[in-house]
Design a protein around this motif. Structure first.
Motif, short mmCIF file in Angstrom:
data_model
loop_
_atom_site.label_atom_id
_atom_site.label_comp_id
_atom_site.label_asym_id
_atom_site.label_seq_id
_atom_site.Cartn_x
_atom_site.Cartn_y
_atom_site.Cartn_z
N GLY A 99 0.82 -1.20 0.00
CA GLY A 99 0.00 0.00 0.00
C GLY A 99 0.85 1.25 0.00
O GLY A 99 1.71 1.41 0.87
N ILE A 167 -6.77 0.42 0.83
CA ILE A 167 -5.75 -0.54 1.26
C ILE A 167 -6.39 -1.90 1.57
O ILE A 167 -5.81 -2.95 1.28
CB ILE A 167 -5.01 0.00 2.50
N ILE A 170 -6.68 -4.27 -1.44
CA ILE A 170 -5.50 -4.68 -2.20
C ILE A 170 -5.47 -6.19 -2.40
O ILE A 170 -5.14 -6.68 -3.48
CB ILE A 170 -4.21 -4.19 -1.51
#
Length: 492
Positions: A99, A167, A170
């Protein structure tokens, strides 16, 4: 994902770790009185403690997934997931998801560049937007991808950031790339440093065909109470096996809104995992000098803590630690004790990092306990933590004399020699006891050790033995080796 105890529990835990800037000599052991704002999150004390958490729920069929993701035949994942166990898990089986932000990558990439191996490691840095047009993406960094828009999701945590949504996705977006031969999805932040060989060693212990969520929780009790004891704290890194990721992608977007009030991406992911079936501040020295018997897997929040070597910048300090790690990955930060009964000395070695010399006989229990040079993440308190700590004595004569790694070299094919140089501290100025004079004359420690076999982590962990084999006035020679049968680390 680095550390001392291993349990199989609920899904998810994480890793994190280290660091301190150029500081006054007294700061090495005197953080409690003089501290700079810093954040050190351990993965796993190892920091890294790491915990392996499994979900016992069977994979459910997903009839519509074949249509959504044509690169994967999800209907076959159900009960007949290919069990290619003939090949041991290696670095090619891991897909990293880092991230990051386009605006800060050029600065933060210095951490990724320390461990990323072009054409060897696989994965992507996931950014919030494309880098500026005039920016040339470094070849030493992971290739980048731009995260999908998350504006449709709710986020109601008043003190957090909506970036947590991006994030959290992901792992889903990494899965949907459909890359071949992926066994594990490993998530981390752009200031996470992975020790890749040790990461492979840890993941290879587990059956990647099962549903695993591996990482470590926070070493700060207050963090665990606020967020969760069963959560992998994400910045230090966590791993998701392919079958678990296959199930996670089906529920992730839906559950993000259900957990809109959760602060961080790792907390949101853990909430979604539940539906399917260390954070510290200050000087990390005390923690790293008493590392548990477990492999060092990752370091995190390195921008916010002091350099681990007082005379070096953060990046230079990490490079020095990594230089030792590369020589013997499995031995990095492993903690051993020695005793010199002729001089009544005790020696504590955190391999590849530091040596502590006590001009007295100190019990093994005290030597293995971390000095409280740090404070908790949330409230800056000196307790509680999920491991034992001991306060620094106000009497400088009761503190050890400290040595930091100066250089490392290979001796033959199977041995290393590390040299540690004395770091001046308060003992030099304020301790006038007679028994300290000979100890203060020691300027260097030379520590020899055989390369540690990674198979050691497949067995019940045992601290290796250490002995002083030679010593002059200004230099002490030490060897670290496996303990003999019935041998104790403390001389009888």
């Amino acid at each position: 994902m680095s550390s001392a105890r291993e349990t199989i529990h609920d899904p998810f835990k994480a890793w994190r770790f280290l660091v301190f800037p150029t500081i006054k000599p007294s700061d090495v052991f005197n953080f409690v009185m003089k501290t700079t704002l810093a954040v050190f999150t351990v993965l796993s004390v190892s920091l890294f403690f790491y915990y392996a958490l499994s979900n016992q729920v069977q994979l459910r069929s997903c009839p519509h997934c074949d249509r959504l993701f044509p690169h994967r035949k999800f209907s076959d994942i159900n009960y007949n997931f290919p069990r290619d166990t003939h090949e041991k898990t290696n670095i090619s089986h891991i897909l990293f998801g880092i991230g990051g932000s386009a605006q800060t990558w050029n600065e933060r990439r210095l951490y990724s560049d320390l461990w990323w191996k072009p054409n060897v490691t696989r994965g992507f840095a996931w950014l919030d937007e494309k880098p500026p047009e005039n920016y040339t993406w470094p070849e030493t960094s992971p290739p980048y991808r731009v995260s999908a828009d998350t504006s449709r999701f709710n986020y109601t945590c008043w003190y957090g950031s909506r970036s947590a949504l991006r994030i959290a996705r992901i792992v889903k977006e990494s899965f949907e790339l459909g890359l071949d031969n992926v066994r594990w999805f490993v998530m981390g932040d752009d200031d996470t440093v992975f020790f890749v060989e040790n990461l492979v060693t840890v993941l290879a212990k587990y059956d990647h065909n099962q549903m695993y969520y591996i990482g470590g929780n926070s070493e700060s009790v207050e963090q665990d109470m606020v967020h969760s004891y069963t959560m992998a704290y994400g910045g230090g890194g966590f791993a998701v096996s392919y079958p678990l990721a296959a199930d996670l992608v089906r529920v992730l977007d839906g559950c993000l809104d259900r957990y809109a009030s959760f602060y961080g991406s790792d907390q949101k992911v853990q909430g979604c995992m539940a539906e399917i079936g260390v954070d510290i501040r200050g000087d990390p020295y005390g923690l790293l000098a008493a590392h548990p018997v477990a492999p060092l897997v990752s370091l995190h929040h390195l921008d916010y803590v002091k350099s681990i070597f007082p005379s070096l910048t953060r990046i230079e300090a990490l490079k020095r630690l990594i230089s030792a790690y590369k020589m013997d990955p499995d031995r990095a930060l492993q903690h051993s004790f020695c005793y010199d009964l002729n001089r009544n000395w005790s020696v504590s070695v955190s391999w590849g990092y530091t040596v502590q010399l006590y001009p007295s006989l100190v019990t093994a229990k005290r030597l293995e306990t971390a000095y409280l040079t740090f404070k908790s993440w949330r409230t800056w308190k000196e307790e509680p933590f999920t491991f034992n700590t001991q306060p620094l004595s106000q009497d400088p004569c009761k503190r050890p004399i400290v040595y930091f790694l100066d250089r490392v070299e290979r001796v033959g094919e199977e041995k290393t020699l590390t040299t540690y140089k004395r770091h001046s501290n308060e003992v030099d100025k304020n301790c006038d006891r007679i028994n300290y004079a000979p100890a203060l004359a020691v300027q260097h420690f030379n520590v020899s050790a055989s390369t540690l076999n990674p198979d050691i982590w497949k067995m019940a962990p045992r601290r290796q033995c250490c002995e002083i084999i030679n010593g002059g006035e200004d230099m002490v020679r030490v060897t670290i080796r496996g303990c003999n049968q019935f041998e104790s680390v403390t001389p009888l």
